[in-house]
Design an enzyme around this catalytic site. Structure first.
Site, PDB file in Angstrom:
ATOM      1  N   THR A  28       0.840  -1.199   0.000  1.00 42.75           N
ATOM      2  CA  THR A  28       0.000   0.000   0.000  1.00 42.75           C
ATOM      3  C   THR A  28       0.881   1.258   0.000  1.00 42.75           C
ATOM      4  OG1 THR A  28      -1.449  -1.312   1.431  1.00 42.75           O
ATOM      5  CG2 THR A  28      -2.096   0.970   1.027  1.00 42.75           C
ATOM      6  N   ALA A  82      -0.637  -0.760   7.146  1.00 43.57           N
ATOM      7  CA  ALA A  82      -0.825  -1.475   8.408  1.00 43.57           C
ATOM      8  C   ALA A  82      -1.354  -2.874   8.117  1.00 43.57           C
ATOM      9  CB  ALA A  82      -1.806  -0.724   9.305  1.00 43.57           C
ATOM     10  N   ASP A  83      -1.155  -3.766   9.077  1.00 41.82           N
ATOM     11  CA  ASP A  83      -1.661  -5.128   8.927  1.00 41.82           C
ATOM     12  C   ASP A  83      -3.019  -5.294   9.605  1.00 41.82           C
ATOM     13  OD1 ASP A  83       0.664  -6.333   7.566  1.00 41.82           O
ATOM     14  OD2 ASP A  83       1.679  -5.630   9.367  1.00 41.82           O
ATOM     15  N   GLY A  95       4.252  -6.606   9.042  1.00 41.38           N
ATOM     16  CA  GLY A  95       4.079  -7.773   8.164  1.00 41.38           C
ATOM     17  C   GLY A  95       5.214  -7.890   7.157  1.00 41.38           C
ATOM     18  N   GLU A 102       9.920   1.989  10.536  1.00 45.14           N
ATOM     19  CA  GLU A 102       8.604   2.621  10.350  1.00 45.14           C
ATOM     20  C   GLU A 102       8.194   3.349  11.624  1.00 45.14           C
ATOM     21  OE1 GLU A 102       6.521  -0.535   7.252  1.00 45.14           O
ATOM     22  OE2 GLU A 102       6.369  -0.900   9.391  1.00 45.14           O
TER      23      GLU A 102
HETATM   24  C1  5RP Z   1       5.663  -3.461   6.773  1.00 45.30           C
HETATM   25  C2  5RP Z   1       4.342  -3.000   7.207  1.00 45.30           C
HETATM   26  C3  5RP Z   1       3.314  -2.803   6.159  1.00 45.30           C
HETATM   27  O1  5RP Z   1       2.885  -1.482   6.187  1.00 45.30           O
HETATM   28  C4  5RP Z   1       2.163  -3.732   6.433  1.00 45.30           C
HETATM   29  O2  5RP Z   1       2.660  -5.063   6.462  1.00 45.30           O
HETATM   30  C5  5RP Z   1       1.069  -3.616   5.374  1.00 45.30           C
HETATM   31  O3  5RP Z   1       1.516  -4.147   4.163  1.00 45.30           O
HETATM   32  P1  5RP Z   1       0.642  -4.083   2.844  1.00 45.30           P
HETATM   33  O4  5RP Z   1       0.407  -2.655   2.520  1.00 45.30           O
HETATM   34  O5  5RP Z   1       1.510  -4.783   1.814  1.00 45.30           O
HETATM   35  O6  5RP Z   1      -0.644  -4.843   3.087  1.00 45.30           O
HETATM   36  O7  5RP Z   1       4.080  -2.768   8.363  1.00 45.30           O
HETATM   37  O8  5RP Z   1       6.520  -3.705   7.857  1.00 45.30           O
END
Ligand code: 5RP
Length: 221
Positions: A28, A82-83, A95, A102
Site C-alpha cells: 500500500t 498497516a496489517d 508484516g 517505520e
Molecule cells: C511493513 C508494514 C506494512 O505497512 C504492512 O505489512 C502492510 O503491508 P501491505 O500494505 O503490503 O498490506 O508494516 O513492515
C-alpha cells in the site's frame, strides 16, 4: 489492489511543497510512493526519508529526493500501511518486517496517515500475529520470555532461512489471540531484554486512517 491504491493516493494528496515526508513500506505504501513520484515530476518540492531499504530503492526509481536524519528538525507527514487497524486506530504493523524504522519515522512525524484497504479493519487487534523485532544474540531466551507473556512466538523465515530485518535483527511473529489492551501489552513487551521494538502502534500517534474500498470509496476516520 484498487482499494489500496485509492487510499494511498488520497493520503499522498495531503503532501505540500516544503514538507519532509516519511515514506512507509509495503504494497500500500508503494502506491503512495508512486503517487508522490508523479507529484514530484509535476513540481512538488519535498525531501523524503525511507522506512526500509525497499522503499528507498523505489523512491530513487521515482526520483523522489531523499535526505538523511542529520540536521533534521522534524518530519511533517508520514504515510504508511498497516496489517490490522482497530476501531480506536491502534495498529499492528511489521508484516513486511520494517516495523522498527517505520515506528521511528511514523512516531516522530507531526502528521501520521495510515493507508489500507478494508481487509485490515478489525474490532480488536490480534488475529494477525504480532511482529516483534528481536536481537539475534540469545534469541532463544528472548523467545522464552515472550512465551511467558502469553504468546506463541515463531521466528519468521524466508525459504527455510531466518528473515533478517534491515537492522540485522530477527522477527518473532507472536500469536497472542485477542489483544485486549495494546498499550499495556506493548509496555510489557518492551521490558523484555532482547526485544528491540514491537509492531503495536498506538492510536495516540495516528492522525487519520484512509481506508480504500473496491467500489471506489475512500473512508477517512
Ligand atoms: C511493513 C508494514 C506494512 O505497512 C504492512 O505489512 C502492510 O503491508 P501491505 O500494505 O503490503 O498490506 O508494516 O513492515
Amino acid at each position: 489492489m484498487k482499494a489500496k491504491r485509492l487510499a494511498a493516493e488520497k493520503a499522498a494528496e495531503k503532501i505540500k511543497s516544503g514538507m519532509v515526508v516519511g515514506l512507509g513500506s509495503g504494497s500500500t505504501a508503494n502506491w503512495a510512493i508512486k503517487k508522490i513520484g508523479e507529484m514530484v515530476k509535476e513540481g512538488l518540492q519535498i525531501e523524503a526519508l525511507a522506512s526500509s531499504v525497499k522503499s528507498e530503492s523505489l523512491a530513487k526509481e521515482y526520483n523522489i529526493p531523499l535526505r538523511s536524519f542529520e540536521g533534521l528538525e522534524s518530519i511533517d507527514i508520514a504515510i504508511d500501511g498497516a496489517d490490522e487497524i482497530d476501531k480506536n486506530r491502534n495498529l499492528i504493523k511489521g508484516g513486511g518486517g520494517s516495523l522498527l524504522r517505520e515506528k521511528i519515522i511514523d512516531f516522530n512525524s507531526k502528521l501520521f496517515y495510515v493507508i489500507a484497504d478494508e481487509s485490515k479493519l478489525v474490532n480488536t487487534l490480534g488475529k494477525f500475529p504480532l511482529p516483534i523485532e528481536i536481537i539475534p544474540f540469545g534469541h532463544e531466551l528472548t523467545l522464552k520470555q515472550l512465551q511467558l507473556i502469553g504468546c506463541t512466538p515463531v521466528i519468521r523465515k524466508i525459504d527455510d532461512n531466518p528473515f533478517i530485518s534491515d537492522n540485522g535483527n530477527l522477527i518473532a511473529d507472536c500469536h497472542f489471540g485477542i489483544i485486549k489492551d495494546p498499550q499495556d501489552l506493548n509496555e510489557r513487551l518492551k521490558m523484555i531484554v532482547g526485544v528491540v521494538e514491537t509492531g503495536l502502534f498506538s492510536s495516540r500517534f495516528v492522525t487519520s486512517v484512509f481506508v480504500g474500498f473496491e467500489n471506489g470509496d475512500v473512508r477517512v476516520f
